[in-house]
Each structure stands twice: as C-alpha cells, then as structure tokens.
Design an enzyme around this catalytic site. Structure first.
Site, mmCIF file in Angstrom:
data_model
loop_
_atom_site.group_PDB
_atom_site.id
_atom_site.type_symbol
_atom_site.label_atom_id
_atom_site.label_comp_id
_atom_site.label_asym_id
_atom_site.label_seq_id
_atom_site.Cartn_x
_atom_site.Cartn_y
_atom_site.Cartn_z
ATOM 1 C CB CYS A 1 -0.303 -42.908 12.716
ATOM 2 S SG CYS A 1 1.121 -43.466 13.404
ATOM 3 C CB CYS B 1 -0.641 -50.077 38.129
ATOM 4 S SG CYS B 1 -1.030 -50.361 40.141
#
Length: 413
Positions: A65, A386
């Site tokens: 990372c 959502c």
C-alpha cells in the site's frame, strides 16, 4: 400497476435523480478524481519532481500500500518529497482502478526525493526495508496480489550495487527465517497516482489509521523489529557530508526469526471461480447482481431493514465490506451505509448506464457488483453507499470470532 411495481418505479426514479446530482457535483474540488487527469494536480510535489538537480536524488520503491510507504518515508530526515504512483508495467497512464485490479503489470510504488548530503540512498533503503515484509512474494499484509508486491527499482548501476548490499545485509542479520525475496528491478517509468492518493495519511487521517491498523503492517513490524525500531531511525548527517549507512541490527539467538505465520483468512487468498461455476453456487438473484450488474427489488430483500450488529461481507468471496455501525435507514428499500469498513475495501467506477453518470461500487477481491454510491447521505461522510442485499452476506457480531472476522469486532461496537 400493483404496489410493489409502483414502489420499485419510485425507487428507480430516485436512483436516477441521485445519479444526476452526482454528475453535477463531479467537478467539486473536494471530490476524488479517479480519471487519471489528476496527475497534473499532485499538490505541493510537482515542483520537487520537476526541479530534480544534483542536490537531489530519487529512489523508486514498492512496498505494498503506497499510502503506508509514503507516510513512513516522509518522516526520514533529508527527504524532500514522497510521491505515490505506479511502476513496473508497460501500460501507459494506468489508473488506480486498473492497477488495483491486478490486471496490469504495475506495482503500487513511491518515488522518494531526497538530499544525498543529508540522507544516503542506502539509508533510504534500510528504512524502507524496515517497513515491509521482504519475505512475502504474494503481496503485503492484508493486500494480496501482484500489484502489492515489494521491489526496489534501480535507476543506475550504483543504486543496483547498493540495493544488493542492503538485501544481503538484511539476510545476514538473521531477522527472518524465510528467505528475503524482494527483487531488484530496472526502473523504466513512473506514473503519479491520482491526487487524492497523495499525502493520504495527512488528508484522510481517520481512514488511513483505520486501514493501517487492520492491515497487520504495524503488528508485523513490532514483532520483527521491536516497537522502538519500527519507526525511521535515520538522523541528518552533518552538512556537506554523506549520511551514515544504517545497517539492520543483528538479531540475538533469542530474538532471531519470525513466529510461525498464521493461516490468512480465506478471502485474502480468494480466487474467483468462472461464472459457469458461480452460476451453480449462487442464488439466481445473487448471480444476476454480482456478475451481471443487476439490481434487486427495493424493500423486498433481507438486509434493507436489518438492524442487528454485525459485518456485511461479499457473498462471493467473504471479504469484509461494511459494518452495521455505519448502516442507516435511507428510505430507498436497499441497505445503505455511510462508508465501507475501510477506505480501500471497495472499488469505485464511473457508470453511465440509465441515462446518467453514477459511481458504481464493486468489491476489490471478487470484483462483485455491489451497488452505487451517492452524495446524499448523512454525516459524517455525506455519502450513501446503496447496496444490493443479494451481493452481501451478514455475519452477526456474536459469530465474528468463530467465522474468522475477529479483527473486525471493534468496528461493529
């Protein structure tokens, strides 16, 4: 038109309108630019890169990372800038989504710009090697895949000689039972990562600390080097003289080597089966949603109204995605969250279907379609993730330890 169809039509209309709002806000200065055009907007660092002179040198390093590697190396005295980006592959101008998918040959990497009169290249390498697992050929800590492997990209023969010496000394130190596998590779070209990745540890402190805590990086460093030695130990050299070489300390007989590695969770090593297999193992709606970008019925799904504490994971891979702590009732009929369990747990892509521009959300490991994210959520993020229940599996809080998700217990409370 029956009530169910009517509610579905209303929900679809709301989804489309929310997507239009997202498109209208796409130019907002605080929105992440995933397009790659943000290359020219790397805040505060382009001057350093463009003015590289005899008083500056550059090291190109891959250590998993790049948020973490950038944060660790920026603390080293004599370093003037650390830039996150991509290197090692052949594809020009790769995007974060392309590289993180593992489909390119690029590594997540950093370029370290430093003053060699204060910090030597060897010193940069030694600090870098103290902040990675150089024995892991399959990635780094929680991040698995070729894009997260370690490497030292050398710019000339002098750097190559120094890199060989640093790796040889690290092997001779006896710190590791397993062989050091970090390769030395020739540098070709480097593409700056999108602007929102630069200085992520400063601009998104909470998200960065959460990710780093769960990645296992700091726990590994403390185990191998000790808590005091996990931080950069280099100090500025006297003005006009070369920085001293920092050789890894030799391990004593009681401390050398690593403890036996624990078996990583299955999702970390998961490889998605072909769709012909998934079609037989998933429910029809789960296959339609995850593999065919479908959308389930609103209000007629298991998790829209679920209020139990627990973790939501990918139905295909089991990778952690969302916490019940961040779940809220959006009134849309689909499970909604203010954020993922960690910043890089999901991948976001531009979706121009349904006559609007929206941001699709997919899982990182299984590449499952999960749903979309909209800028109309509550505080603290203002976002509404959502999701489709069919793309998720719920693990109750009481079952997290037994199911192998013990590290996420504190994210549920």
């Amino acid at each position: 038109m029956n009530a169910t169809k009517y509610m579905r039509l209303l929900a679809l209309l709301a989804l489309t309108l929310a997507g239009a709002c997202l498109a209208a806000q796409a130019a907002a200065p605080d929105k992440p630019d995933n397009s790659g055009a943000a290359q020219a907007a790397v805040s505060g660092k382009e001057d350093t890169m463009s003015s590289l002179t005899a008083t500056q040198a550059v090291a190109t390093l891959a250590g998993g990372c790049f948020w973490c590697v950038e944060a660790d190396l920026e603390k080293l005295p004599g370093v003037t800038a650390v830039v996150s980006g991509y290197t090692g592959g052949t594809e020009q101008n790769p995007t974060y989504e392309q590289v993180s998918s593992g489909a390119t040959g690029h590594y997540e990497a950093v370029q370290v710009f430093f003053d060699p009169s204060r910090t030597s290249y060897r010193q940069v390498l030694d600090v870098f090697l103290r902040h990675i697992d150089p024995t892991d050929a399959g990635g780094q800590f929680a991040d698995r895949g070729r894009q997260y492997r370690t490497a030292i990209f050398v710019h000339d023969d002098a750097q190559k000689r120094t890199a060989k010496e640093a790796l040889a000394d690290l092997t001779a130190s006896g710190r590791f039972k397993n062989p050091v596998v970090t390769p030395i590779l020739p540098f070709t070209f480097f593409t700056n990562a999108e602007s929102y990745h630069q200085d992520y540890w400063r601009t998104h402190t909470l998200q960065y600390k959460t990710y780093r805590s769960f990645s296992g990086r700091d726990q590994f460093l403390a185990k191998i080097w000790g808590k005091d030695e996990a931080a950069p130990t280099a100090s500025p050299a006297d003005a006009g003289s070369a920085a001293p070489t920092a050789t890894p300390p030799t391990a004593g007989p009681e401390t050398s080597g690593t403890t036996p590695a624990q078996t990583p969770p299955a999702w970390q090593t998961f490889t998605r089966p072909p769709d012909s297999v998934l079609r037989t193992t998933l429910s029809p709606i789960a296959f339609e949603v995850t593999r065919q970008n479908g959308t389930e019925r609103p209000f007629d799904n298991p998790y829209a109204d679920n209020k139990a504490p627990g973790l939501y994971v990918d139905v295909v891979s089991g990778e952690p995605l969302f916490s019940s702590r961040d779940k809220f009732d959006s009134g849309t009929g689909w499970p909604s969250f203010t954020r993922p369990i960690r910043p890089d747990a999901v991948v976001e892509r531009v979706d121009k279907s349904l006559f609007s521009t929206r941001t699709e959300v997919r899982s990182r490991v299984a590449d499952s379609h999960l749903g979309h994210v909209f800028p109309d959520g509550p505080k603290p993020t203002g976002l509404r993730y959502c999701m489709n229940s069919a793309a998720l599996r719920f693990v109750p809080a009481k079952d997290l330890e037994a199911a192998g998700y013990g590290a996420y217990v504190k994210d549920i409370q």
